[in-house]
Design an enzyme around this catalytic site. Structure first.
Site, PDB file in Angstrom:
ATOM      1  N   ASP A 274       0.890  -1.425  -0.008  1.00 43.28           N
ATOM      2  CA  ASP A 274       0.102  -0.119   0.066  1.00 43.28           C
ATOM      3  C   ASP A 274       0.948   1.188   0.002  1.00 43.28           C
ATOM      4  OD1 ASP A 274      -2.020   1.722   0.104  1.00 43.28           O
ATOM      5  OD2 ASP A 274      -3.063   0.878   1.720  1.00 43.28           O
TER       6      ASP A 274
HETATM    7  C1  BGC Z   1      -4.986   3.550   0.390  1.00 43.52           C
HETATM    8  C2  BGC Z   1      -4.985   2.443  -0.843  1.00 43.52           C
HETATM    9  C3  BGC Z   1      -4.837   3.022  -2.205  1.00 43.52           C
HETATM   10  C4  BGC Z   1      -3.708   3.724  -2.409  1.00 43.52           C
HETATM   11  C5  BGC Z   1      -3.358   4.676  -3.462  1.00 43.52           C
HETATM   12  C6  BGC Z   1      -3.708   4.207   0.174  1.00 43.52           C
HETATM   13  O1  BGC Z   1      -3.613   5.245   0.997  1.00 43.52           O
HETATM   14  O2  BGC Z   1      -4.905   2.662   1.337  1.00 43.52           O
HETATM   15  O3  BGC Z   1      -6.290   1.820  -0.819  1.00 43.52           O
HETATM   16  O4  BGC Z   1      -4.781   2.383  -3.135  1.00 43.52           O
HETATM   17  O5  BGC Z   1      -3.641   4.950  -1.268  1.00 43.52           O
HETATM   18  O6  BGC Z   1      -4.128   5.652  -3.550  1.00 43.52           O
END
Ligand code: BGC
Length: 781
Positions: A274
Site C-alpha cells: 500500500d
Molecule cells: C490506500 C489504498 C490506495 C492507495 C493509492 C492508500 O492510502 O490505502 O487503498 O489504493 O492509497 O491511492
C-alpha cells in the site's frame, strides 16, 4: 566502394550482435531480460513512482513522466529492455483520475459506481460481474493498466471508516462478490489489485497498528475472502496492508505473502505495498512483496546497500523482478494499446443506476406504504442530504464524477412535484451551515474524522401547512466516512438529537393528517435504528449509491423494481452490543492531536507505544464476528445479516439436501413468487456443525443464490453447492484444516436470525482436508 560495403557489413553485424546482447521483454525469455539488467535497473523495477505527485522517487533513472493525471502511481520504464511505464489507479467505486487536464477542454470524468457495500447487498454475483466489466472498460479506455481495487477486508466493527469500501462481515459473501468483481474488471484485459492484505480493519493509526489474534481467527474469517478471490479469479496483483499482524508488518511477513498467498492458494501475480506501507524495504523484498509503491529514494538506497553488503541476495531481487515483468507482459500498455479516452459513460450510468437499485435494502414497509401510489404527486423533502446526496465515501475510494443525481432531481425525473418553500430553506441553509463548521488546525485536517453539518432547525417551517400541501414526506438521513479515520459513535453511527427530532416532528405533523413518511438512509454503513424507527412508515437503506443515486432511490420508491437487496452485515440494537466494542478505537474519545500523530505514519513516522486499540488491537472475539456472535450468544439485533423486505412474497418448497461421494452437499429448493408484483429473491443456506470436537458458531453461511426476476406465480428451482472443504475449521495445534464428523443441520433461511428455517440434516464424515505450515504466529522475541 568495396571498403564502403565492408563498413556497412561490419555495422550491420555490430547491430545484430548488439541487439542479440540486449534482450527485449516479450521477445526474449524473462530470465534473459533479468540477466541483462544492472542492479540500478532492477531497483527501478522494484520501486515505483508516484507519477502525479512530486516525490523523491522521481529522481530515479526510469521514466516517471505522468501518463494519466491523477492516477495513484506508475511503474518505471526501462526502454532499452522494452519495459514500458505502466499505470495504476484507484479504486473500488470506479476509476479515480483527474477529470481535467492542462491544454484541453476535454474532460476525463469517470462513473461513480455504488460503493462495495451496495454491491454485496445485491447478493448477485452476475450483476457485480457486470459492474466490474463496466468499471474495467473505463480503466482500459483511460489508459490505466491496473485498478487498485477491489478491497475485501471484513466488516469487523461498524465504526471502521473504510467499511464502505469493503463488502461484508461474512467471508463467503465477501469472497464470492469480490471474485465476481475481479473477473468483471479483468475481462477487459486490465488488472486489479486485491487489497488490503490483510487484517486492515481500522483506520485509526492504521500504519502502525498491530493486530493481535489467532491463526484460526485470521484464516477462517479475515483471510478467507482473499483465498476465495485468489482461487476463483486470480487478480493480477495483491496489495499488502499498512498494519502489523502479531508484531510484524504484513508486507514483511513471508508466511503471509509467500507461504499462504502463493504456495497454499496458488497466487500467480505480483504483490505491491500500500502507498508508503511497511518499514524495511529489505524485509519486504525477502518476504515476497515484489513492488514498493509509490517508492522512495531511501528504499532504493537501503536495497542497494543490502545487495552490495551481501545482506540481500540477488535471487530474491530476481524473483521479485520476475513477478513484476510477468505482470507487465499482460498489460495493455505493453501490448501497444493506445487509450482513446472515450468510454461509454452514458451506458455506464445505466449500469450504476440499476446496480444501486438492486443493492438497496427495504427495512420497514408498514401497510405497503411503498411503492408510492400513483395518486401521490406532491412531496415534502426533508434532510440536508436530500439536497446534497452522498454518492460515495472519501479518500482513495472516491471518484471524480461528472455529476450526482440528488434525491430532489431523482424525484423530479420520476414526475413528482417538490415542495419549493422547503427546498429554498434547505438550499439557503446548507452553504451557511457548511461555512460555520469548525476548522481543525491539524496539518492533517483533511484526514481527520468529520462531523457533518447539523440538521436544519425546523422551528421556522410551518409544518402544518407543509403537511397539508403535500401527499407524502420523504426524509433523508446522511452519513459518510472515509479513508484515514474511523466513524464517530455520537453523530455517525448514532443519529443526532436534531435528526431524531426531525423524524419525530415530521411524523407527528404528517400522521396527524393521515399522510405517510418515508426515511431514506443515505449512509456509509450501519446506523442505530431502534430509538427512532417506530415513527416512520417505511425505511429504505440506499447506502452511498453512486452518481445516479437520486434516480435509483426514486426507481425503488415508485416500484420500478421490487427491492431485493439484503443486509451484508448485522445491524445491532446498540453499539454496546458489538462483539469487538472493547477492542476497537472509539474516535469520539481520541483527541485530534493523537490522530494527527498517527497520520504521520503516512509520512514514515510510525507511532510506538502500548496504547490499547491504537498501537495494538486484540481480536478477542475470535471467529465470533457479526452474526456468528449474535446468533451463537443469542443477542437480539435490530436487523440481522441477510435481512431485507420486498414488495412481493416468496414461498419456498421443501429443500432437497444430498451429499455425493466427495462429501459435497447439494441443496435444491424451489422458490415461487406468490405476491402481486415481479421480483427477485435471495436464497441463503446456513450450516450448523455438530460443534462437539470444535468450537463452532451455531450458524455459518455456506451458500447463497439469487433468483432471476420472477413474475407473480412464477417459480425457479435454485441449486446451491457446499463444497466439503468449506465445512473445515482450522485446528491451530495441528496446523490443519479439519472437517468435524457428525450430523450437520442445513438451513435454508430468510436471514441469519430466521427462527423458522427449512432444515434438513446430513451426516458428514470427519477428515483433515489440508495440512499447512504454521503461520501468522505471535512474534518470536
Ligand atoms: C490506500 C489504498 C490506495 C492507495 C493509492 C492508500 O492510502 O490505502 O487503498 O489504493 O492509497 O491511492
Amino acid at each position: 566502394m568495396l571498403k564502403a560495403k565492408f563498413l556497412t557489413l561490419c555495422a550491420s553485424t555490430l547491430f545484430i550482435s548488439a541487439s542479440a546482447q540486449t534482450p527485449k521483454l516479450g521477445v526474449d525469455p524473462i530470465e534473459k531480460v533479468i540477466n541483462a539488467m544492472t542492479l540500478d535497473e532492477k531497483l527501478n523495477v522494484l520501486i515505483g513512482s508516484a507519477g502525479n505527485v512530486k516525490s523523491d522517487a522521481t529522481a530515479t533513472i526510469g521514466s516517471s513522466a505522468e501518463l494519466v493525471p491523477g492516477a495513484a502511481g506508475q511503474l518505471n520504464a526501462i526502454p532499452r529492455l522494452g519495459i514500458p511505464t505502466t499505470v495504476v489507479a484507484d479504486g473500488p467505486a470506479g476509476l479515480r483520475i483527474k477529470p481535467t487536464r492542462e491544454g484541453t477542454s476535454k474532460t476525463f470524468y469517470c462513473t461513480h459506481f455504488p460503493i462495495e457495500t451496495v454491491m454485496s447487498s445485491t447478493w448477485n454475483v452476475d450483476l457485480v460481474g457486470q459492474i466490474g466489466a463496466a468499471m474495467g472498460d473505463e480503466v482500459k479506455h483511460y489508459g490505466v493498466d491496473v485498478l487498485l481495487a477491489p478491497a475485501t477486508n471484513i466488516h469487523r466493527n461498524p465504526l471502521n471508516g473504510r467499511n464502505f469500501e469493503y463488502y461484508s462481515e461474512d467471508p463467503l459473501l465477501s469472497g464470492k462478490i469480490c471474485a465476481a468483481m475481479v473477473n468483471g474488471v479483468q475481462s477487459n484485459g486490465v488488472g486489479t489489485s486485491l487489497k488490503h492484505f490483510a487484517l486492515n480493519n481500522q483506520e485509526t493509526n492504521r500504519t502502525s497498528n498491530n493486530v493481535i489474534g489467532t491463526p484460526r481467527t485470521f484464516r477462517e474469517i479475515y483471510l478467507k475472502p482473499f483465498e476465495i478471490v485468489v482461487k476463483e479469479a486470480q487478480p493480477w496483483t495483491v496489495m499488502t496492508s499498512y498494519n502489523k499482524v502479531n508484531g510484524t508488518m504484513t508486507s514483511e511477513r513471508s508466511d503471509l505473502i509467500t507461504e499462504i498467498l502463493r504456495h497454499e492458494w496458488g497466487f500467480k501475480g505480483m504483490v505491491m505495498t500500500d502507498w508508503y506501507g511497511g518499514q524495511h524495504a529489505t524485509l519486504q523484498m525477502e518476504a515476497g512483496n515484489d513492488l514498493l509503491m509509490p517508492g522512495k529514494l531511501s528504499q532504493r538506497e537501503e536495497l542497494k546497500k543490502a545487495v552490495l553488503n551481501g545482506h540481500l541476495s540477488m535471487e530474491i531481487i530476481d524473483r521479485n523482478v520476475k513477478h513484476i515483468l510477468e505482470y507487465i507482459l499482460k498489460t495493455p500498455r505493453f501490448k501497444g494499446y493506445v487509450a482513446d479516452n472515450n468510454p461509454d459513460l452514458k451506458a455506464h450510468a445505466v449500469v450504476t443506476r440499476n446496480a444501486a437499485l438492486e443493492g438497496m435494502v427495504l427495512l420497514k414497509n408498514l401497510k405497503n406504504t411503498l411503492p408510492i401510489k400513483s395518486n401521490v404527486k406532491n412531496v415534502a423533502v426533508f434532510g440536508r442530504t436530500s439536497y446534497d446526496f452522498i454518492a460515495g465515501g472519501t479518500g482513495s475510494g472516491d471518484v471524480n464524477h461528472a455529476y450526482v443525481v440528488s434525491l430532489i432531481d431523482g424525484l423530479k425525473n420520476a414526475g413528482f412535484n417538490i415542495d419549493n418553500s422547503l427546498k429554498s430553506s434547505y438550499e439557503a441553509y446548507i452553504p451557511e451551515a457548511t461555512a460555520k463548521m469548525p476548522k481543525s488546525t491539524s496539518q492533517f485536517a483533511a484526514f481527520l474524522p468529520k462531523h457533518l453539518i447539523p440538521e436544519m432547525d425546523l422551528s421556522n417551517v410551518n409544518m402544518q401547512k407543509v403537511a397539508k400541501d403535500n401527499d407524502v414526506a420523504i426524509i433523508t438521513i446522511g452519513k459518510t466516512s472515509g479513508e484515514f479515520a474511523d466513524r464517530y459513535i455520537s453523530d455517525n453511527f448514532n443519529l443526532t438529537a436534531a435528526e431524531k427530532k426531525m423524524i419525530s416532528d415530521v411524523c407527528t405533523s404528517f400522521h396527524k393528517v393521515g399522510k405517510k413518511v418515508v426515511v431514506i438512509l443515505n449512509v456509509c454503513g450501519v446506523v442505530e435504528t431502534k430509538s427512532w424507527i417506530d415513527a416512520p412508515d417505511a425505511v429504505i437503506t440506499a447506502w452511498l449509491p453512486g452518481q445516479e443515486g437520486g434516480n435509483s432511490v426514486s426507481d425503488i420508491l415508485v416500484g420500478k423494481e421490487s427491492p431485493s437487496g439484503r443486509l451484508p452485515m448485522t445491524w445491532p440494537v446498540s453499539y454496546n452490543d458489538v462483539p469487538s466494542k472493547a477492542d476497537f478505537p472509539t474516535p469520539d474519545d481520541i483527541s485530534d492531536d493523537q490522530l494527527t500523530e498517527a497520520l504521520k505514519g503516512f509520512a514514515d513516522v510510525r507511532t510506538e507505544g502500548s496504547r490499547k486499540n491504537f498501537d495494538y488491537t486484540e481480536y478477542n472475539e475470535g471467529v465470533y464476528v457479526g452474526y456468528r456472535y449474535y446468533t451463537t450468544k443469542n443477542v437480539p439485533v435490530s436487523y440481522p445479516f441477510g435481512y431485507g423486505l420486498s414488495y412481493t412474497n416468496f414461498k419456498y418448497g421443501k429443500p432437497s439436501v444430498t451429499t455425493d461421494t466427495k462429501g459435497d452437499i447439494t441443496v435444491k429448493v424451489e422458490v415461487k413468487n406468490t405476491g402481486k408484483v415481479a421480483g427477485k429473491e435471495v436464497v441463503q443456506t446456513y450450516v450448523s456443525a455438530p460443534g462437539k470436537d470444535m468450537d463452532k458458531p451455531v450458524r455459518e453461511l455456506k451458500a447463497f443464490a439469487k433468483t432471476r426476476k420472477l413474475n407473480p406465480g412464477e417459480s425457479e428451482m435454485i441449486t446451491m453447492t457446499i463444497p466439503y472443504e468449506s465445512l473445515a475449521s482450522f485446528n491451530e495445534t495441528a496446523s490443519q484444516w479439519q472437517v468435524e464428523g457428525g450430523q450437520y443441520t442445513v438451513m435454508v433461511a430468510k436471514n441469519a436470525a430466521d427462527m423458522k428455517p427449512l432444515t434438513s440434516t446430513v451426516n458428514i464424515e470427519g477428515k483433515v482436508t489440508e495440512t499447512v505450515r504454521p503461520s501468522l504466529l505471535p512474534e518470536q522475541k
